[in-house]
Design an enzyme around this catalytic site. Structure first.
Site: not given
Ligand code: SIN
Length: 348
Positions: A32, A45, A111-112, A184, A305
């Site tokens: 992103t 996007y 971020t993924d 995340k 367990e």
């Molecule tokens: C992001 O970057 O926030 C989402 C998409 C990605 O991980 O490329």
């Protein structure tokens, strides 16, 4: 050369040393932070659409801090991330940091799966120099895009002397997180990242860096993992537990050739009984079965367990399933012995 000229030359030389800016390379992978959309007030996007040159040109202030070079490693949404890209990235980071003139590397990333890439690099980069991952939750075309400030902050963290030997870090939303601990936790918010078991290790506010603590597990130079000659990582699948679970996915993973299985169990890593039987069979056939948890924080502890020794399982301790997958892939490049792998999970 007379004495006056000599003094002038020496003064010029020391001034240029004082004024020399640190050299930082930014490796762009997509995400992103390099995303572009049609409207500043709509959420749609395309990730990774903006090239590294345009990404850097959007934050001219970073050129006052460092001599920046950009390289495009990939142009993908990080949900498309692969072991091949991790290997390419780790090898390039190692090459760059081995050069005397490179003081730090920054990786722009979606971020993924940023937490997995960060942890992979934390275990495979052979340098004490700073390595910083940075991303954004809003694309560059969004109103209040967070990418430019995140990138500005990332450069400040990268050139800060206190970032030496901190392991790989993630810089997002004015916070610095250790690669091992960060995850995340929110699908859309700009404060998407947290380190649930330990908290952030520092902050960076308009470029002002402050560390409070650091990761205590071995990383970078202290890590035993060497990917310099590795072309492909072993297959490790993650299976997510639930009530009424079955043996279907365990059998599918075995059939697909998995060398390791991360079981994202209920609570303290507990499998459903039918699934546990299938996992036991898998472990006894030589596949490494590691119990993690779908809970999101805390540890998956040995011998609670579940009798790990009797069933042939490994407990992943405080690593979440996606991080445990990274460590198991690396562990399997060295051994498939259960006890040795348990020791690796207790160490890293
Ligand atoms: C992001 O970057 O926030 C989402 C998409 C990605 O991980 O490329």
């Amino acid at each position: 050369m007379n004495a006056w000229k000599k003094t002038a030359v020496l003064a010029l030389m020391s001034a240029s040393v004082l004024m020399a800016k640190p050299q930082v390379t930014i490796l762009a992978t997509g995400g992103t932070i390099a995303g572009s959309g049609e409207s500043s007030v709509k959420s749609s996007y395309s990730a990774g659409a903006v090239t590294v040159d345009k990404l850097l040109a959007a934050v001219p202030a970073i050129n006052d801090l460092a001599t920046i070079k950009g390289e495009q490693i990939s142009s993908i949404g990080s949900q498309e991330m692969t072991g091949k890209v991790w290997l390419k990235l780790a090898k390039r980071v190692n090459e760059l940091l081995a050069q005397k003139e490179t003081e730090a590397v920054i990786i722009t990333h979606g971020t993924d799966t940023m937490e997995e890439t960060a942890f992979f690099l934390n275990l495979t980069v052979k340098s004490q120099k700073p390595v910083v991952l940075v991303g954004a939750m809003r694309s560059g075309s969004s109103m209040s895009a967070d990418g430019p400030m995140n990138l500005y902050n990332a450069v400040n963290v990268a050139i800060n002397k206190a970032s030496t030997n901190k392991g790989v870090v993630i810089v997002m939303n004015d916070e610095i997180h250790a690669a091992r601990e960060a995850t995340k936790l929110n699908t859309t918010a700009v404060n998407a990242f947290a380190s649930p078991n330990t908290g952030k290790i520092g902050t960076v506010y308009y470029g002002k860096v402050e560390y409070f603590t650091q990761s205590v597990r071995p990383h970078t130079l202290a890590s035993e993992f060497d990917i310099s000659k590795i072309e492909e990582l072993p297959r490790v699948d993650i299976l997510y537990a639930h009530p009424d679970d079955t043996d279907v996915l365990v059998n599918a993973a075995l059939q697909a050739g998995a060398k390791g299985i991360i079981h994202a169990g209920m609570g303290n890593g507990n499998p459903f009984p039918l699934t546990q039987n299938a996992l036991e069979k898998a472990a006894k056939s030589g596949v490494v079965v590691a119990r993690s948890s779908r809970v999101g924080s805390g540890s998956t502890t040995q011998e609670a367990e579940v009798d790990d020794k009797k069933l042939g399982f490994v407990a992943t301790e405080s690593l979440n399933p996606q991080k445990a997958r990274v460590l198991l892939m690396l562990a399997l490049t060295k051994t498939s012995d259960r006890e040795a792998i348990q020791k690796i999970f207790s160490t890293y």
